[in-house]
Structure formats: structure tokens, C-alpha cells
Design a protein around this motif. Structure first.
Motif, PDB file in Angstrom:
ATOM      1  N   ALA A   1      -0.634  -1.876 -10.161  1.00  8.93           N
ATOM      2  CA  ALA A   1       0.585  -2.487  -9.568  1.00  8.93           C
ATOM      3  C   ALA A   1       0.087  -2.973  -8.361  1.00  8.93           C
ATOM      4  CB  ALA A   1       1.640  -1.537  -9.271  1.00  8.93           C
ATOM      5  N   ALA A   2      -0.606  -2.441  -7.236  1.00 12.16           N
ATOM      6  CA  ALA A   2      -0.772  -2.597  -6.057  1.00 12.16           C
ATOM      7  C   ALA A   2      -1.876  -4.152  -6.001  1.00 12.16           C
ATOM      8  CB  ALA A   2      -1.488  -1.392  -5.428  1.00 12.16           C
ATOM      9  N   LEU A   3      -2.616  -4.045  -6.766  1.00 11.46           N
ATOM     10  CA  LEU A   3      -3.686  -5.046  -7.022  1.00 11.46           C
ATOM     11  C   LEU A   3      -2.946  -6.450  -7.137  1.00 11.46           C
ATOM     12  CD1 LEU A   3      -6.842  -3.422  -8.618  1.00 11.46           C
ATOM     13  CD2 LEU A   3      -6.579  -4.503  -6.271  1.00 11.46           C
ATOM     14  N   GLU A   4      -2.299  -6.170  -8.305  1.00  7.54           N
ATOM     15  CA  GLU A   4      -1.340  -7.396  -8.613  1.00  7.54           C
ATOM     16  C   GLU A   4      -0.441  -8.017  -7.599  1.00  7.54           C
ATOM     17  OE1 GLU A   4      -0.722  -8.684 -11.967  1.00  7.54           O
ATOM     18  OE2 GLU A   4      -2.259  -7.431 -12.813  1.00  7.54           O
TER      19      GLU A   4
ATOM     20  N   GLU B   1      -6.771 -13.717 -11.692  1.00 11.43           N
ATOM     21  CA  GLU B   1      -7.329 -12.622 -12.299  1.00 11.43           C
ATOM     22  C   GLU B   1      -8.981 -12.540 -11.580  1.00 11.43           C
ATOM     23  OE1 GLU B   1      -6.113 -15.228 -14.127  1.00 11.43           O
ATOM     24  OE2 GLU B   1      -4.321 -13.905 -14.590  1.00 11.43           O
ATOM     25  N   ALA B   2      -9.256 -13.440 -11.366  1.00 14.93           N
ATOM     26  CA  ALA B   2     -10.607 -13.321 -10.552  1.00 14.93           C
ATOM     27  C   ALA B   2     -10.367 -12.915  -9.175  1.00 14.93           C
ATOM     28  CB  ALA B   2     -11.514 -14.503 -10.436  1.00 14.93           C
ATOM     29  N   LEU B   3      -9.255 -13.198  -8.490  1.00 16.48           N
ATOM     30  CA  LEU B   3      -9.022 -12.698  -7.123  1.00 16.48           C
ATOM     31  C   LEU B   3      -8.556 -11.182  -7.356  1.00 16.48           C
ATOM     32  CD1 LEU B   3      -8.383 -12.885  -4.389  1.00 16.48           C
ATOM     33  CD2 LEU B   3      -5.974 -13.711  -4.953  1.00 16.48           C
ATOM     34  N   ILE B   4      -7.894 -10.595  -8.553  1.00 11.97           N
ATOM     35  CA  ILE B   4      -7.676  -9.196  -8.448  1.00 11.97           C
ATOM     36  C   ILE B   4      -8.910  -8.553  -8.588  1.00 11.97           C
ATOM     37  CG2 ILE B   4      -6.495  -7.586 -10.026  1.00 11.97           C
ATOM     38  CD1 ILE B   4      -4.381  -9.525 -10.677  1.00 11.97           C
ATOM     39  N   GLU B   5     -10.032  -9.237  -9.455  1.00  9.70           N
ATOM     40  CA  GLU B   5     -11.360  -8.459  -9.226  1.00  9.70           C
ATOM     41  C   GLU B   5     -11.888  -8.298  -8.123  1.00  9.70           C
ATOM     42  OE1 GLU B   5     -14.409  -9.127 -12.411  1.00  9.70           O
ATOM     43  OE2 GLU B   5     -12.986 -10.599 -13.526  1.00  9.70           O
ATOM     44  N   LEU B   6     -11.807  -9.362  -7.215  1.00  6.01           N
ATOM     45  CA  LEU B   6     -12.352  -9.135  -5.957  1.00  6.01           C
ATOM     46  C   LEU B   6     -11.789  -8.328  -5.140  1.00  6.01           C
ATOM     47  CD1 LEU B   6     -14.401 -10.505  -3.675  1.00  6.01           C
ATOM     48  CD2 LEU B   6     -12.719 -12.289  -3.474  1.00  6.01           C
ATOM     49  N   LEU B   7     -10.491  -8.169  -5.158  1.00  2.87           N
ATOM     50  CA  LEU B   7      -9.823  -7.316  -4.293  1.00  2.87           C
ATOM     51  C   LEU B   7      -9.874  -5.887  -4.794  1.00  2.87           C
ATOM     52  CD1 LEU B   7      -6.503  -9.470  -4.076  1.00  2.87           C
ATOM     53  CD2 LEU B   7      -7.916  -9.105  -2.279  1.00  2.87           C
ATOM     54  N   ASP B   8     -10.472  -5.446  -5.575  1.00  3.70           N
ATOM     55  CA  ASP B   8     -10.533  -4.337  -6.126  1.00  3.70           C
ATOM     56  C   ASP B   8     -12.121  -3.912  -5.573  1.00  3.70           C
ATOM     57  OD1 ASP B   8     -10.016  -1.843  -7.377  1.00  3.70           O
ATOM     58  OD2 ASP B   8     -10.918  -2.545  -9.518  1.00  3.70           O
TER      59      ASP B   8
ATOM     60  N   GLY C   1       0.744  -0.969  -0.021  1.00  2.00           N
ATOM     61  CA  GLY C   1      -0.045   0.062   0.153  1.00  2.00           C
ATOM     62  C   GLY C   1       0.914   1.254   0.009  1.00  2.00           C
ATOM     63  N   ARG C   2       1.891   1.057   0.466  1.00  2.00           N
ATOM     64  CA  ARG C   2       2.901   2.524   0.598  1.00  2.00           C
ATOM     65  C   ARG C   2       3.845   2.657  -0.530  1.00  2.00           C
ATOM     66  NH1 ARG C   2       3.314   0.590   5.983  1.00  2.00           N
ATOM     67  NH2 ARG C   2       5.191  -0.321   5.509  1.00  2.00           N
ATOM     68  N   THR C   3       4.145   1.433  -1.315  1.00  2.00           N
ATOM     69  CA  THR C   3       5.292   1.569  -2.022  1.00  2.00           C
ATOM     70  C   THR C   3       5.002   1.240  -3.648  1.00  2.00           C
ATOM     71  OG1 THR C   3       5.757  -0.716  -1.834  1.00  2.00           O
ATOM     72  CG2 THR C   3       6.808   0.725  -0.703  1.00  2.00           C
ATOM     73  N   ALA C   4       3.196   0.948  -3.969  1.00  2.00           N
ATOM     74  CA  ALA C   4       2.889   0.442  -5.262  1.00  2.00           C
ATOM     75  C   ALA C   4       3.115   1.835  -6.141  1.00  2.00           C
ATOM     76  CB  ALA C   4       1.720   0.021  -5.131  1.00  2.00           C
ATOM     77  N   GLU C   5       3.582   1.419  -7.340  1.00  2.00           N
ATOM     78  CA  GLU C   5       3.593   2.736  -8.233  1.00  2.00           C
ATOM     79  C   GLU C   5       2.198   3.233  -8.914  1.00  2.00           C
ATOM     80  OE1 GLU C   5       6.871   2.040 -11.237  1.00  2.00           O
ATOM     81  OE2 GLU C   5       8.189   1.589  -9.624  1.00  2.00           O
ATOM     82  N   SER C   6       1.258   2.160  -8.822  1.00  2.00           N
ATOM     83  CA  SER C   6      -0.108   2.401  -9.262  1.00  2.00           C
ATOM     84  C   SER C   6      -1.008   1.568  -8.514  1.00  2.00           C
ATOM     85  CB  SER C   6      -0.024   2.172 -10.852  1.00  2.00           C
ATOM     86  OG  SER C   6       0.093   0.813 -11.090  1.00  2.00           O
ATOM     87  N   ASP C   7      -2.410   1.979  -8.784  1.00  2.00           N
ATOM     88  CA  ASP C   7      -3.459   1.092  -8.158  1.00  2.00           C
ATOM     89  C   ASP C   7      -3.400  -0.265  -8.938  1.00  2.00           C
ATOM     90  OD1 ASP C   7      -4.180   3.021  -6.570  1.00  2.00           O
ATOM     91  OD2 ASP C   7      -5.840   3.729  -7.829  1.00  2.00           O
TER      92      ASP C   7
END
Length: 130
Positions: free
Chosen positions: A61-64, A95-102, A53-59
């Protein structure tokens, strides 16, 4: 029998809160399959998630990065308990997990459910105050 193992898998319900069109909140349980990891690995997972959460360059990248971290404990889910907007079962994948995490609060809900599952007392026992 108590099993001492570096990792083992188990099912546990994760209760997501969803707001309906009328504004009512409803708990929506998803039957998830978790991998129990050692305490030291769980502590590292929590530190890694905070760092992402502190270091990701983009949203994106953070989700990935978050998906990769959650995959340390989340092995899958019962697709009969989670669906897409058109009501089709949502099969577990990265990919489904990334959707869920968003979705709002999904990550913390998963993490809290895992922590609840591995806590010394089960959910029902804690609700009864035991």
C-alpha cells in the motif's frame, strides 16, 4: 526568457547509486522527465510522502501510494538509460515506477534530483561553489 507557468516539463539526470558484485559503488544516471510544479504543490508532495510512510497499512500500500505521489512530478524516463535485470529497456509506467521505488533509496534519490533541478543554481554551479 523566464516562463511563469503552473506546470512545465524538463529532463534532468537522476543519479542512482548501485553496488556491483565486487562491492564497488557506481553512479548510474537515468535521464528522467519531470513536471515542474509550484512550490506549494511540492511542499504538499513532501508532506504526503512523509504521511504515507506513517499511515500505510502495508508495504504494498505504501509503494502504491508513493507511486501516485511521485507521478505528480515524474512524467517519464529515457528507457535507454534504465533496464531490467536481463538488460532489456525498462519502459516508463506506474508499475515500473513501483518496482523502482522498491529499490533502496530510489524515492529519496528522485526527490533530491527534482529539488536539485529546481534549485536557484544548477548542479555544476553548486559543485564549483558559486
Amino acid at each position: 526568457m523566464f516562463i511563469v507557468a503552473a506546470e512545465r516539463e524538463f529532463f534532468w539526470p537522476v543519479e542512482f547509486t548501485q553496488v556491483a558484485e565486487d562491492g564497488a559503488k557506481a553512479r548510474k544516471p537515468v535521464k528522467c522527465r519531470f513536471r515542474q510544479i509550484r512550490n506549494s504543490a511540492f511542499a504538499k508532495l513532501q508532506r504526503d510522502l512523509a504521511e504515507i510512510g506513517r499511515t500505510a497499512e502495508s508495504d504494498e500500500a505504501a509503494l502504491e501510494a508513493a507511486a501516485d505521489a511521485y507521478l505528480r512530478i515524474l512524467v517519464g524516463w529515457d528507457s535507454a538509460t534504465i533496464s531490467t535485470a536481463d538488460k532489456a529497456p525498462l519502459e516508463f509506467s506506474r508499475e515500473a515506477l513501483i518496482e523502482l521505488l522498491d529499490m533502496p533509496h530510489a524515492g529519496s534519490t528522485i526527490l533530491n534530483a527534482y529539488a536539485e533541478a529546481i534549485a536557484p543554481a544548477g548542479r555544476e554551479e553548486r559543485r564549483r561553489g558559486n
